[in-house]
Write a protein that holds these residues in place. Structure first.
Motif, PDB file in Angstrom:
ATOM      1  N   ASN A 251      -3.186  -4.186  17.777  1.00  0.00           N
ATOM      2  CA  ASN A 251      -3.549  -3.927  16.383  1.00  0.00           C
ATOM      3  C   ASN A 251      -2.754  -4.820  15.433  1.00  0.00           C
ATOM      4  N   LYS A 252      -1.466  -4.987  15.719  1.00  0.00           N
ATOM      5  CA  LYS A 252      -0.605  -5.777  14.833  1.00  0.00           C
ATOM      6  C   LYS A 252      -0.921  -7.266  14.928  1.00  0.00           C
ATOM      7  N   VAL A 253      -1.145  -7.753  16.140  1.00  0.00           N
ATOM      8  CA  VAL A 253      -1.510  -9.165  16.314  1.00  0.00           C
ATOM      9  C   VAL A 253      -2.865  -9.423  15.661  1.00  0.00           C
ATOM     10  N   GLY A 254      -3.783  -8.476  15.835  1.00  0.00           N
ATOM     11  CA  GLY A 254      -5.108  -8.623  15.222  1.00  0.00           C
ATOM     12  C   GLY A 254      -5.032  -8.673  13.711  1.00  0.00           C
ATOM     13  N   GLU A 255      -4.210  -7.791  13.120  1.00  0.00           N
ATOM     14  CA  GLU A 255      -4.055  -7.791  11.668  1.00  0.00           C
ATOM     15  C   GLU A 255      -3.419  -9.096  11.191  1.00  0.00           C
ATOM     16  N   MET A 256      -2.429  -9.565  11.921  1.00  0.00           N
ATOM     17  CA  MET A 256      -1.749 -10.810  11.573  1.00  0.00           C
ATOM     18  C   MET A 256      -2.758 -11.965  11.532  1.00  0.00           C
ATOM     19  N   GLU A 257      -3.607 -12.051  12.544  1.00  0.00           N
ATOM     20  CA  GLU A 257      -4.581 -13.136  12.623  1.00  0.00           C
ATOM     21  C   GLU A 257      -5.649 -13.011  11.545  1.00  0.00           C
ATOM     22  N   SER A 294      -1.557  -0.801   6.768  1.00  0.00           N
ATOM     23  CA  SER A 294      -1.193  -2.081   7.385  1.00  0.00           C
ATOM     24  C   SER A 294      -0.316  -1.782   8.591  1.00  0.00           C
ATOM     25  N   PHE A 295      -0.724  -2.260   9.761  1.00  0.00           N
ATOM     26  CA  PHE A 295       0.039  -2.013  10.983  1.00  0.00           C
ATOM     27  C   PHE A 295       1.399  -2.710  10.938  1.00  0.00           C
ATOM     28  N   ILE A 296       1.434  -3.908  10.382  1.00  0.00           N
ATOM     29  CA  ILE A 296       2.670  -4.703  10.385  1.00  0.00           C
ATOM     30  C   ILE A 296       3.586  -4.310   9.228  1.00  0.00           C
ATOM     31  N   LEU A 297       3.018  -4.127   8.036  1.00  0.00           N
ATOM     32  CA  LEU A 297       3.840  -3.876   6.850  1.00  0.00           C
ATOM     33  C   LEU A 297       4.166  -2.404   6.650  1.00  0.00           C
ATOM     34  N   GLY A 298       3.275  -1.531   7.099  1.00  0.00           N
ATOM     35  CA  GLY A 298       3.496  -0.104   6.893  1.00  0.00           C
ATOM     36  C   GLY A 298       3.568   0.233   5.413  1.00  0.00           C
ATOM     37  N   GLU A 299       4.591   1.000   5.014  1.00  0.00           N
ATOM     38  CA  GLU A 299       4.751   1.418   3.613  1.00  0.00           C
ATOM     39  C   GLU A 299       5.175   0.264   2.714  1.00  0.00           C
ATOM     40  N   GLU A 300       5.610  -0.841   3.307  1.00  0.00           N
ATOM     41  CA  GLU A 300       6.047  -1.995   2.503  1.00  0.00           C
ATOM     42  C   GLU A 300       4.882  -2.652   1.771  1.00  0.00           C
ATOM     43  N   LYS A 301       3.661  -2.437   2.248  1.00  0.00           N
ATOM     44  CA  LYS A 301       2.499  -3.078   1.635  1.00  0.00           C
ATOM     45  C   LYS A 301       2.362  -2.706   0.166  1.00  0.00           C
ATOM     46  N   SER A 302       2.407  -1.407  -0.139  1.00  0.00           N
ATOM     47  CA  SER A 302       2.235  -0.956  -1.528  1.00  0.00           C
ATOM     48  C   SER A 302       3.355  -1.467  -2.424  1.00  0.00           C
ATOM     49  N   SER A 303       4.587  -1.499  -1.904  1.00  0.00           N
ATOM     50  CA  SER A 303       5.715  -1.981  -2.717  1.00  0.00           C
ATOM     51  C   SER A 303       5.593  -3.481  -2.984  1.00  0.00           C
ATOM     52  N   LEU A 304       5.077  -4.231  -2.026  1.00  0.00           N
ATOM     53  CA  LEU A 304       4.875  -5.671  -2.231  1.00  0.00           C
ATOM     54  C   LEU A 304       3.848  -5.937  -3.325  1.00  0.00           C
TER      55      LEU A 304
END
Length: 339
Positions: A251-257, A294-304
């Motif tokens: 899931n994380k590699v897929g999201e990254m790509e 976001s699998f990679i960012l988690g809760e950091e996505k909203s703060s970004l």
């Protein structure tokens, strides 16, 4: 830390499940064919044949009604399908994780290149915005002088020029905001993916030997006996945890790509010379922003995203991209899968 619940794909959704469905369909078709071609009159006339047929039916009924026998047959069937599938497709979770490490490292190199290209584009765009602001001020001053000297044509020309540049700068500043979101997310994904790659490497190194030991001490026969006795199968539990790790990494590699594709399309749609950009690239980025998780960012996505909208939070484009190193005492994000 709370224990992460193991969520593994059902057997039928895996590659070996597809093989299982094909074999099951073949068995059903073969059984149906036999039922239509067998001479039932001859069987009922022959006592031995009738006894054999009833015996087979009895075994089938027992297998269907007895939970332990049903589980044992299911285990055997799945094991055979997994072995057959393994001849053509990689189903070993350790091998899959190793391939993901290679894929991640390749993606990290591509992402680092994307970040450098985006930084260069943002520097150029910022320069265009600043130059436009200077030209706006210059045209407004010239318009003011022309008005004072009653040169109406010059005043109108310079005022219109300043108005067009203001309108252009509004669009360019909005574009810069979108690029800033992209830059913040790319750099954070890059940092988190570096840690992810290291965590996967560690898990592969440790769990490869552990898996060999568990599979050696808990053979297929032991697993079958555990199923019959109703005890938890350590080998199956370990494999379930490995599959859960593999699925999470996928899931994380897929999201990254996918995000790298979004960023590439967005950057390719921008023409800084003309000061324009295609809506498709912007729409893809906005769609990603609106997605809930976001699998990679988690809760950091909203703060970004909030940081990018905060005018007081100025992005330093000259700061180098962080080569993330795991902190001392770092707990591998996949350790709790095996607890």
């Amino acid at each position: 830390m709370d224990k992460t619940p193991l969520k593994s794909k059902s057997f039928w959704k895996r590659p070996e499940g597809v093989t299982g469905l094909i074999f099951l369909a073949a068995l059903v078709a073969g059984g149906a064919y036999l039922l239509t071609t067998v001479n039932w009159a001859a069987i009922f006339a022959n006592t031995l044949a009738l006894a054999g047929t009833l015996g087979i039916l009895g075994i089938i009924v027992y297998m269907v009604l007895d939970p332990k026998m049903r589980a044992l047959v299911s285990f055997g069937y799945k094991s055979i399908m997994r072995w057959i599938t393994g001849i053509f497709v990689r189903v070993d979770p350790i091998g899959i994780l190793k391939s993901y490490v290679d894929e991640l490292q390749g993606n990290l190199r591509k992402m680092n290149k994307q970040i450098s290209q985006l930084r260069a584009q943002m520097h150029k765009l910022k320069e265009i915005i600043v130059n436009n602001q200077r030209e706006i001020q210059s045209n407004l001053q010239l318009a003011s002088k022309a008005k004072a000297t009653q040169k109406t044509n010059v005043m109108i020309l310079k005022s219109r020029r300043a108005g067009r540049l203001k309108e252009s700068n509004l669009k360019l500043e909005d574009l810069y905001k979108r690029m800033e979101v992209l830059y913040r997310v790319l750099t954070k994904m890059y940092e988190n993916s570096q840690i992810l790659a290291e965590d996967i490497k560690d898990q592969v190194a440790v769990k490869e030997q552990e898996r060999k030991a568990i599979h050696a001490s808990h053979s297929a026969m032991n697993s079958a006996m555990s199923i019959i006795s109703g005890d938890p199968d350590k080998r199956a539990m370990f494999d379930m945890a490995m599959e859960a790790v593999t699925e999470d990494v996928a899931n994380k590699v897929g999201e990254m790509e996918r995000f790298m594709e979004v960023s590439a399309n967005f950057m390719n749609s921008i023409d800084l010379q003309q000061g324009v950009f295609e809506e498709d690239g912007l729409n893809m980025l906005e769609k990603w922003e609106k997605e809930s998780t976001s699998f990679i960012l988690g809760e950091e996505k909203s703060s970004l995203l909030l940081e990018a909208e905060d005018d007081s939070n100025v992005l330093d484009l000259n700061a180098p991209v962080t080569e993330k190193v795991r902190a001392t005492g770092h707990r591998n994000q996949y350790d709790n899968f095996f607890e």
